[in-house]
Design a protein around this motif. Structure first.
Motif, PDB file in Angstrom:
ATOM      1  N   LEU A   1       4.325   2.550 -10.143  1.00 51.83           N
ATOM      2  CA  LEU A   1       3.527   2.938  -8.977  1.00 51.83           C
ATOM      3  C   LEU A   1       4.024   4.273  -8.420  1.00 51.83           C
ATOM      4  N   THR A   2       3.112   5.035  -7.854  1.00 45.98           N
ATOM      5  CA  THR A   2       3.514   6.273  -7.186  1.00 45.98           C
ATOM      6  C   THR A   2       3.689   5.982  -5.698  1.00 45.98           C
ATOM      7  N   PRO A   3       4.948   6.042  -5.199  1.00 41.96           N
ATOM      8  CA  PRO A   3       5.166   5.712  -3.784  1.00 41.96           C
ATOM      9  C   PRO A   3       4.319   6.588  -2.862  1.00 41.96           C
ATOM     10  N   ALA A   4       3.818   5.982  -1.793  1.00 38.63           N
ATOM     11  CA  ALA A   4       2.961   6.714  -0.856  1.00 38.63           C
ATOM     12  C   ALA A   4       3.444   6.474   0.573  1.00 38.63           C
TER      13      ALA A   4
ATOM     14  N   ARG B   1       1.554   6.755   3.914  1.00 36.10           N
ATOM     15  CA  ARG B   1       0.645   5.714   4.407  1.00 36.10           C
ATOM     16  C   ARG B   1       1.255   4.926   5.567  1.00 36.10           C
TER      17      ARG B   1
ATOM     18  N   TRP C   1       7.148  -2.637 -10.655  1.00 36.69           N
ATOM     19  CA  TRP C   1       6.549  -1.776  -9.637  1.00 36.69           C
ATOM     20  C   TRP C   1       6.886  -0.306  -9.915  1.00 36.69           C
TER      21      TRP C   1
ATOM     22  N   TYR D   1       0.854  -1.203   0.000  1.00 35.61           N
ATOM     23  CA  TYR D   1       0.000   0.000   0.000  1.00 35.61           C
ATOM     24  C   TYR D   1       0.890   1.252   0.000  1.00 35.61           C
ATOM     25  N   ALA D   2       1.963   1.224   0.806  1.00 34.88           N
ATOM     26  CA  ALA D   2       2.888   2.365   0.854  1.00 34.88           C
ATOM     27  C   ALA D   2       3.760   2.439  -0.401  1.00 34.88           C
ATOM     28  N   MET D   3       3.841   1.338  -1.143  1.00 37.35           N
ATOM     29  CA  MET D   3       4.555   1.377  -2.431  1.00 37.35           C
ATOM     30  C   MET D   3       3.645   1.918  -3.537  1.00 37.35           C
ATOM     31  N   GLY D   4       2.388   2.185  -3.215  1.00 38.45           N
ATOM     32  CA  GLY D   4       1.492   2.829  -4.165  1.00 38.45           C
ATOM     33  C   GLY D   4       0.393   1.952  -4.739  1.00 38.45           C
ATOM     34  N   MET D   5       0.290   0.689  -4.267  1.00 36.58           N
ATOM     35  CA  MET D   5      -0.816  -0.141  -4.754  1.00 36.58           C
ATOM     36  C   MET D   5      -2.104   0.228  -4.024  1.00 36.58           C
ATOM     37  N   ASP D   6      -3.243  -0.052  -4.672  1.00 38.25           N
ATOM     38  CA  ASP D   6      -4.521   0.086  -3.978  1.00 38.25           C
ATOM     39  C   ASP D   6      -4.724  -1.155  -3.122  1.00 38.25           C
TER      40      ASP D   6
END
Ligand code: CP3
Length: 341
Positions: free
Chosen positions: A107-110, A113, A104, A79-84
Motif C-alpha cells: 500500500l502507498t501510505p497516505a 488523509r 500491507w 484509509y491513511a494506510m493507503g486502502m480505498d
C-alpha cells in the motif's frame, strides 16, 4: 473549570454522573440527515471539516451532553494506510483491496488523509465550553484489522481469525503497523485539542482467550504505553465490546484509565470484578433508550445503583439506534439529572 467527564475519568465520583452517548451524532437526528444529503455522503461529510465540526456539535446543541465526540470513523486509519474506502448506501463500509494475506507493505501510505480530521478537532475545540469535554477516538487494532482483512464487515470476523492462526507473523506485522499509525493518529487528535480518547474494539468478543491476549490486550497495551509517553495525563477509555469474562484481564493488563461496558455486562458483576476505583462507562441497552419510559428508568436505576461507589460515566452499551426517538434522549438526561421527565 474542569469538565465533569474529565473529573470522573481522573478517578473522582460525581453525582449525577456525566453523560454522553456512543454514536450521538448521526442518522437519528434530522439535522444530520439534512447535512448528509446536502454533502452527498458520509465520507464527504468527514472530509469537510466545517461540516464534520457542525455535526459533532449538533447533539450538544440539542441535548447539552457532557462531551462531544469527534465525527469521523475508525476506518480512517486503513484509509491513511493507503486502502480505498467507500460507504455505499445501505451496504456498510468497503475497504480495497482486502488484505487476505495480511500484507500491507504494497500500500502507498497516505498520511495526508489524517489532516482534515485534525482540522475538525481544532474547530470543535474552539467552540466548546470548558465544562464540555472533547473526545477523540480510534478503532482498536484487532477490530480495524478485521475490516482490512475482509474488506468489509463480517458476522464472525472469520477471515481475520483464520489469518491470525494460519500466518501469525503476517497478522502480527499488520497489527503492529495499525498500532503505529493509531498512536500517531491519536497523538495528532490530542495535539489538535482532544482531551481524552476512546479505543473502540467492537469485535473484541469474537476471540478465544489466548487470541484475546495476543490480538486485543497486547496491541491495546502498546498503544496506551506509547501514548502515555507522548501525552501523559490524557485519559484513555477502552471499549472491548463483547469481552465478557475477559474484561478483568483487559482492565488489569492494558493500562487503560477507564473501561466502557457493553449492555450484556451485568453492572453488579463488573463493579465486583474491576479494579477498585477504576472509572467505568456505560452501559444502558440502546434498546432500553429506544423503548423509553419504564424500561429506560429501570435500566438507568440499575446501572447507577451498581456504580454508586465508583466513578461512572453514563453511556449506552453500544451506539444509539437509528430509529431512537429524540424525546427519549431528552427523557434519559432528565432522569439522570433529576429533572422531571
Ligand atoms: O460516536 C460518534 O458519534 C462518533 C462518530 C463515529 C462513527 N463511527 C460515525 C459513523 C464513531 C465513534 C464510529 C465508530 C465505528 N465505525 C465503529 C466502532 C463502534 C461501533 O459502532 O461498533 C465501527 C465498527 C465503525 C465502522 C463503520 N462505520 C460501520 C460498520 C458503518 C456502517 C454501519 C452504520 O451504522 O451505518 C460505519 C458508518 C458510520 N460511521 C456512520 C456514522 C454516523 C453512518 C454513516 C451514514 O450512513 O450516515
Amino acid at each position: 473549570m474542569t469538565a465533569p467527564l474529565l473529573t470522573v475519568l481522573g478517578g473522582e465520583r460525581l453525582d449525577p454522573p456525566p453523560v454522553w452517548l456512543m454514536r450521538q451524532a448521526g442518522r437519528y437526528l434530522p439535522e444530520y440527515r439534512e447535512l448528509r444529503a446536502e454533502k452527498g455522503g458520509f465520507l464527504a461529510l468527514v472530509y469537510d471539516s466545517a461540516a464534520a465540526a457542525e455535526i459533532t456539535l449538533q447533539p450538544l446543541r440539542r441535548f447539552g451532553l457532557d462531551a462531544a465526540i469527534l465525527f469521523s470513523d475508525i476506518l480512517i486509519v486503513p484509509y491513511a494506510m493507503g486502502m480505498d474506502l467507500s460507504f455505499g448506501v445501505g451496504e456498510g463500509p468497503r475497504l480495497a483491496p482486502p488484505l487476505a494475506d495480511g500484507g500491507w507493505e504494497a500500500l502507498t501510505p497516505a498520511p495526508e488523509r489524517l489532516a482534515p480530521i485534525y482540522e475538525t478537532v481544532r474547530r470543535v475545540a474552539a467552540e466548546l465550553d470548558p465544562d464540555t469535554a472533547l473526545i477523540g477516538f480510534a478503532g482498536s487494532p484487532w477490530t480495524v484489522a478485521t475490516y482490512m482483512v475482509a474488506g468489509q464487515g463480517s458476522k464472525d470476523q472469520g477471515e481475520a481469525r483464520r489469518l491470525a492462526y494460519r500466518d501469525p507473523h503476517a497478522f502480527q506485522a499488520l497489527i503492529d503497523r495499525i498500532v503505529a499509525v493509531t498512536v500517531d493518529y491519536l497523538a495528532g487528535q490530542i495535539d489538535a485539542g482532544a482531551q481524552t480518547v476512546q479505543l473502540f474494539d467492537s469485535w473484541a468478543g469474537s476471540l478465544a482467550p489466548a487470541e484475546f491476549e495476543r490480538w486485543v490486550i497486547a496491541p491495546t497495551a502498546a498503544i496506551v504505553g506509547r501514548l502515555m509517553v507522548r501525552h501523559p495525563g490524557v485519559p484513555i477509555i477502552g471499549f472491548p465490546k463483547g469481552a465478557g469474562a475477559k474484561l478483568a484481564a483487559y482492565a488489569a493488563e492494558t493500562g487503560i484509565d477507564a473501561v466502557g461496558l457493553d449492555e450484556t455486562v451485568d453492572p453488579g458483576w463488573a463493579d465486583a470484578m474491576l479494579p477498585l476505583g477504576m472509572p467505568v462507562q456505560g452501559n444502558i441497552d440502546p434498546l432500553a433508550l429506544w423503548a423509553g419510559g419504564d424500561a429506560l428508568r429501570v435500566s438507568v436505576a440499575r446501572v447507577r445503583a451498581a456504580f454508586d461507589e465508583r466513578p461512572h460515566v453514563l453511556n449506552l452499551g453500544h451506539g444509539i439506534l437509528q430509529d431512537t426517538p429524540i424525546a427519549h434522549v431528552e427523557e434519559l438526561l432528565a432522569m439522570v439529572r433529576g429533572e422531571a421527565a
